[in-house]
Design an enzyme around this catalytic site. Sequence first.
Site, PDB file in Angstrom:
ATOM      1  N   GLU A   1      35.271  73.685  16.766  1.00 30.94           N
ATOM      2  CA  GLU A   1      34.711  74.607  17.844  1.00 30.94           C
ATOM      3  C   GLU A   1      34.724  75.740  17.580  1.00 30.94           C
ATOM      4  OE1 GLU A   1      34.950  71.257  21.708  1.00 30.94           O
ATOM      5  OE2 GLU A   1      36.189  71.150  20.048  1.00 30.94           O
TER       6      GLU A   1
ATOM      7  N   GLY B   1      27.440  64.178  16.097  1.00 29.59           N
ATOM      8  CA  GLY B   1      27.748  64.068  17.856  1.00 29.59           C
ATOM      9  C   GLY B   1      28.097  65.635  18.543  1.00 29.59           C
TER      10      GLY B   1
ATOM     11  N   GLY C   1      31.087  63.922  10.308  1.00 27.97           N
ATOM     12  CA  GLY C   1      30.377  64.719   9.511  1.00 27.97           C
ATOM     13  C   GLY C   1      31.409  65.756   9.121  1.00 27.97           C
ATOM     14  N   THR C   2      33.159  65.652   9.566  1.00 27.43           N
ATOM     15  CA  THR C   2      34.085  67.244   9.789  1.00 27.43           C
ATOM     16  C   THR C   2      34.070  66.925   8.940  1.00 27.43           C
ATOM     17  OG1 THR C   2      35.256  65.372  10.832  1.00 27.43           O
ATOM     18  CG2 THR C   2      34.510  67.335  12.567  1.00 27.43           C
TER      19      THR C   2
ATOM     20  N   ASN D   1      41.266  71.874   3.826  1.00 25.71           N
ATOM     21  CA  ASN D   1      40.734  71.794   2.446  1.00 25.71           C
ATOM     22  C   ASN D   1      39.310  72.621   2.985  1.00 25.71           C
ATOM     23  OD1 ASN D   1      37.798  71.251   0.914  1.00 25.71           O
ATOM     24  ND2 ASN D   1      38.512  69.244   1.444  1.00 25.71           N
TER      25      ASN D   1
HETATM   26 MO1  MOS Z   1      33.871  68.118  21.171  1.00 24.25          MO
HETATM   27  S1  MOS Z   1      32.190  69.042  22.245  1.00 24.25           S
HETATM   28  O1  MOS Z   1      35.087  68.348  22.247  1.00 24.25           O
HETATM   29  O2  MOS Z   1      33.157  66.050  20.470  1.00 24.25           O
END
Ligand code: MOS
Length: 701
Positions: free
Chosen positions: A668, A243, A473-474, A594
């Site tokens: 991020e 996303g 997907g994280t 992890n």
């Molecule tokens: Mo992220 S751009 O805070 O989904």
Amino acid sequence: MTLQADPPSSPAIGADLERLDGALKVTGTAPYAYEQPVEDPVFLQVVQSTIARGRITAVDTAEAEALPGVLLVLTHENARRVASTDDLEFAVLQEPDVAYRGQVVGAVVAEDAETARQAAALVRLTYDEQPHRVILDATSTHPDSPDLYKPAAVNPSFETDTEQGDVEAGLAGAATWVDVRLSTAWLNNNPLEPHTTVARSHGGALTVHDSTQGVHTVKGTLATVLGLPGEQVRVLSPYVGGGFGSKGNPHPHEVVVCLAALALPGRWVKYAATRQQMFAFTGYRTPTVQRVRLGADADGHLVAVSHDAVSQTATVKEFAEQTAVVSRLMYGSPNIRTTHRLAVIDVPIPSWMRAPGECPGMFGLEVAMDELAVAAGLDPVELRVRNDPPVDPETGKPWGQRHLVECLREGAERFGWAGRDPRPRQRLVDGWWVGTGVASSVYPAMSMPGNEARITALDDGCLEVGIGAADIGTGAWTALSQIAADALGVGVERIRLRIGDSDLPNASVAGGSSGTSSWGAAIVGAAGAFRVQHGARPAPGASTTAGMLDVPGADDVAQYSFGAQFAEVRVHADTGEVRVPRLLGVFSVGRIVNPRTARSQFLGAMTMGMSMALHEQSVVDPRFGHVVNHDLAEYHITANADVVDLQAHWLDERDAHRNPMGTRGIGEIGIVGTAAAVVNAAHHATGVRVRDLPVTADKFL
Ligand code: MOS
């Protein structure tokens, strides 16, 4: 069943577990929203405006409606009235006005997707077209431009302008100074899975399978916009294929699919955005134009930091990128000034894209820092070390953990920075100019309030842990299971996690790198309450729902993660071709839940930063107002062949201030500073300073 009184000797947090959802993903059996099995579906296609500004004056749907298989044609003339127009992004099909090209102005539902698409093309709209402006250029960003204004706040609620001390006086007295104008490009989020929505109304209630970063956010928006009680809307999203912020808030398609579902009760209405449509109405990163002025005294200590940023917004709704906010806290200086201005033009609504604000803002600041280092004759690592502030310059609060200097030192060591010749354009190897560069990273450590989790003892001795969180997907499926295992004192194999359903306890959005921190804290809080309530031997069916616990003193410290990024860049002496053979990051992000999924987050974000540096740029046609390179053939991204030696490392630490796990958030920060490191290395290689992204070959010729 028995819960251990103390955590197991080898905690699950920190274990290098494979993704629990990995097998489902690689076998293609993880049900994404569009793949949820639904009975007898019908298919929606949107109609998009073909002008950038004006009004629809006539609608002719006869041809579309006559097409066999067409069930419904919606325009502003016949769509259900929404209950709230507070957020005009969601007031879809309510008015004849057109605010940007590609806006959703109609929808067709048919028995199959091909018919829907054909019928959408047969909806005849007549427009009264008005002149438009769609480019953030010298005209729209000129201080006297009527398009330009000062927003009341910048994303999400930062002060628009700040000034401490007097930067003009600081600059006037500086031994060395730079005054740099830079720009970043319009970038579109391109998750692999498109935005998709599958909805059915049944007895007045809506069930929605949606590709989203937050089921509770979508539920809340749909309930408000459609005027339904919250308990009548259920949103499910257990698997999401990326996303990057574009699925952090709903967009018009979710509303239009639900308008259609309400008009066709009992039928499942399916919609998947095309890649081209994703360039039109699912959010994007605004371009920025920045001016950064830095002044330093004879010892290289900053005496002035000034950061002015202009970005664009839409006429439909304001989005104000917080570009200059990073300059308020990154380095110490008695004089710091930041401003934000917005140009309101006839474009789609900008939104979040991985590290909105920090990412473009740190490009500006960190390129300017490199220019200052060159001007002052100082090593760029040393310049940053020298200006590391003991407390947060903005608030005066102590840092929770500020380990930027450690990241810079460890990165320099691992990268082999020592002995670097500071002069640019010194190494020509096999026809390539070779250089190295560095930039800092920063990202706030955020936790969202209001998260809750439910723990239930199952018959088989396992514990169900439910929270409406999102794994985009994280690795959240895995990381949250690890956190739950430690909190409940059992092995990960005894945790049955449930996420991605708004019927589960409330969860905040997977955004702002806050997911693991916020949801994890709720799970720890609920696990503690469960153990108190049900003891060490909970009976099957025992269940507890509880929320996050406050961390005492959390507001008394400035909470940020930091990092250092090092790049080696080669620029071909004849063709200007740019290559990044090495990229190395060291990050200070609190405890790692992890290492496997964490490394994947860092590497993915650094790759995306390289992509911003070298490739990504949405090109808008000023005549028509849309992104012309709106597919992955022409919107270039960094791919496997571009990535050579990519390394991510982190400091071994725990943060006592953010949450009970000791984590800070990692999604991020890896994209912050990457583009500046590449630009700085390209300058070191060639002597050419590129200030406008992306760094394409033509800029060296
Ligand atoms: Mo992220 S751009 O805070 O989904």
